[in-house]
Design a protein around this motif. Structure first.
Motif, short mmCIF file in Angstrom:
data_model
loop_
_atom_site.label_atom_id
_atom_site.label_comp_id
_atom_site.label_asym_id
_atom_site.label_seq_id
_atom_site.Cartn_x
_atom_site.Cartn_y
_atom_site.Cartn_z
N SER A 31 0.83 -1.21 0.00
CA SER A 31 0.00 0.00 0.00
C SER A 31 0.86 1.26 0.00
O SER A 31 0.59 2.22 -0.72
CB SER A 31 -0.92 -0.01 1.23
N SER A 34 3.97 1.47 -1.12
CA SER A 34 4.63 1.57 -2.43
C SER A 34 3.67 2.14 -3.48
O SER A 34 4.05 2.99 -4.29
CB SER A 34 5.13 0.19 -2.87
N ILE A 35 2.42 1.65 -3.44
CA ILE A 35 1.42 2.15 -4.40
C ILE A 35 1.19 3.64 -4.18
O ILE A 35 1.11 4.42 -5.14
CB ILE A 35 0.11 1.37 -4.25
N GLN A 36 1.12 4.04 -2.90
CA GLN A 36 0.91 5.45 -2.60
C GLN A 36 2.07 6.31 -3.07
O GLN A 36 1.87 7.39 -3.66
CB GLN A 36 0.71 5.62 -1.09
N GLU A 37 3.30 5.81 -2.85
CA GLU A 37 4.48 6.56 -3.30
C GLU A 37 4.51 6.65 -4.83
O GLU A 37 4.86 7.70 -5.39
CB GLU A 37 5.75 5.87 -2.78
N ASN A 38 4.16 5.52 -5.49
CA ASN A 38 4.13 5.54 -6.96
C ASN A 38 3.09 6.52 -7.49
O ASN A 38 3.33 7.24 -8.46
CB ASN A 38 3.85 4.14 -7.49
N ARG A 39 1.93 6.53 -6.85
CA ARG A 39 0.89 7.46 -7.26
C ARG A 39 1.36 8.91 -7.08
O ARG A 39 1.13 9.76 -7.94
CB ARG A 39 -0.37 7.23 -6.43
N GLN A 40 2.04 9.15 -5.95
CA GLN A 40 2.54 10.49 -5.71
C GLN A 40 3.59 10.88 -6.74
O GLN A 40 3.58 12.02 -7.26
CB GLN A 40 3.14 10.57 -4.30
N ILE A 57 3.88 9.63 -9.77
CA ILE A 57 3.19 9.82 -11.06
C ILE A 57 2.52 11.18 -11.12
O ILE A 57 2.56 11.87 -12.13
CB ILE A 57 2.17 8.68 -11.28
N GLN A 58 1.89 11.56 -9.99
CA GLN A 58 1.22 12.86 -9.95
C GLN A 58 2.23 13.99 -10.09
O GLN A 58 1.97 14.99 -10.80
CB GLN A 58 0.45 13.01 -8.61
N LYS A 109 3.21 14.14 -13.65
CA LYS A 109 2.16 14.77 -14.45
C LYS A 109 2.20 16.29 -14.28
O LYS A 109 2.08 17.04 -15.25
CB LYS A 109 0.79 14.24 -14.01
#
Length: 303
Positions: free
Chosen positions: A117, A119-125, A127-128, A131
């Motif tokens: 969870s 890692s997913i949150q860090e990846n999302r951050q 990616i954001q 962007k």
């Protein structure tokens, strides 16, 4: 005569028979007899007590036998209970071990899920952030197009006019038109000559060679980049940015892109466009984190 004898014998034996049919006085009060008689009141009580004791004794023996049988059964049940108790204890230990293993497994699963969870949150951050950075970079490129293209076209026009003037002057000086050497040279040879001129810092000749290569559509992305580099070295940052932009639009995956972006950012900073310059510096750090250009970009951001 015979009747007389018989009668005489009967009279003789009658007392004896009568005595044998009645109890003897000598056996009265014998408690050991199977059929005692002539007992006193106390002897009768003793006889009744003895009978009761015999009955009780008989019952006691029967109960003792039953008790022994029950004890044997109880011993058997006790053995079964002990066996079941040992099995129950063994099962309890096994269940505890299984529960412990299960707790560890669930603990590992929880830890893995937490890490996943995070890692997913860090990846999302990340990616954001990418962007956002891409959006800023896109806006910067749009701003460059709006602010610098016109100026670049103007500078190109001025350059062409100056080149024409030089050519006219040469023709007037020699009294005839000299044939152009560039028109006969191969593009590959011209490319090598441009590199030699650049390495020897003959930037005017090198720029002319690269411009010819652009017209021939021979390595146009690299040619624009090299012309941008020479304008950058001359501190003509407006022209440098224009050529860098064109090079990036032709081939954005070139190996020299980190240096192109760095010099673009520095050129923007030199012209006072700090906002777009910082966007490019951040883009270099994000896209090429391990490059020497990223280290230089960080230093410019710290200034």
């Amino acid at each position: 005569m015979k009747f007389s004898k018989f009668y005489f014998l009967f009279l003789t034996l009658s007392p004896v028979l009568l005595l044998s049919a009645e109890p003897s006085a000598f056996g009265a009060g014998d408690l050991t007899s199977s059929n005692p008689y002539g007992l006193t009141k106390n002897e009768k009580v003793l006889l009744e007590t003895e009978k009761k004791l015999k009955t009780v004794s008989s019952k006691s023996k029967s109960q003792a036998s039953q008790l022994d049988s029950l004890r044997e059964r109880i011993d058997g049940l006790q053995s079964i209970i002990e066996s079941l108790s040992r099995k129950a204890q063994s099962n309890k230990i096994n269940l505890q071990n299984i529960q412990h293993s299960t707790d560890i497994s669930f603990g590992n699963i929880d830890e893995y899920q937490k890490r996943l969870s995070l890692s997913i949150q860090e990846n999302r951050q990340a990616i954001q952030e990418m962007k956002t950075l891409s959006l800023q970079l896109s806006k910067s490129l749009e701003a460059i197009s709006a602010d610098y293209v016109t100026k670049a076209d103007y500078n190109a026009l001025v350059k062409n006019v100056n080149s024409f003037k030089t050519l006219v002057a040469k023709e007037m000086k020699h009294g005839k038109r000299t044939p152009s050497k560039k028109s006969s040279i191969k593009s590959a040879d011209l490319y090598n000559r441009a590199k030699v001129n650049y390495n020897k810092k003959r930037y005017t000749s090198a720029i002319s060679d690269y411009e010819t290569l652009i017209k021939r559509n021979y390595k146009p992305a690299y040619s624009h980049y090299m012309i941008g580099e020479m304008y950058f070295k001359r501190k003509d940052y407006g022209n440098a940015i224009s050529y860098f932009k064109k090079s990036a639009s032709l081939y954005s995956k070139a190996s020299y892109m980190p240096n192109l972006m760095l010099h673009t950012a520095i050129a923007m900073s030199k012209t006072g466009d700090k906002q777009h310059a910082n966007a490019f510096f951040n883009a270099i750090i994000q896209k090429y984190p391990n490059s020497k250009e990223a280290l230089r970009a960080k230093k410019y951001l710290d200034i």
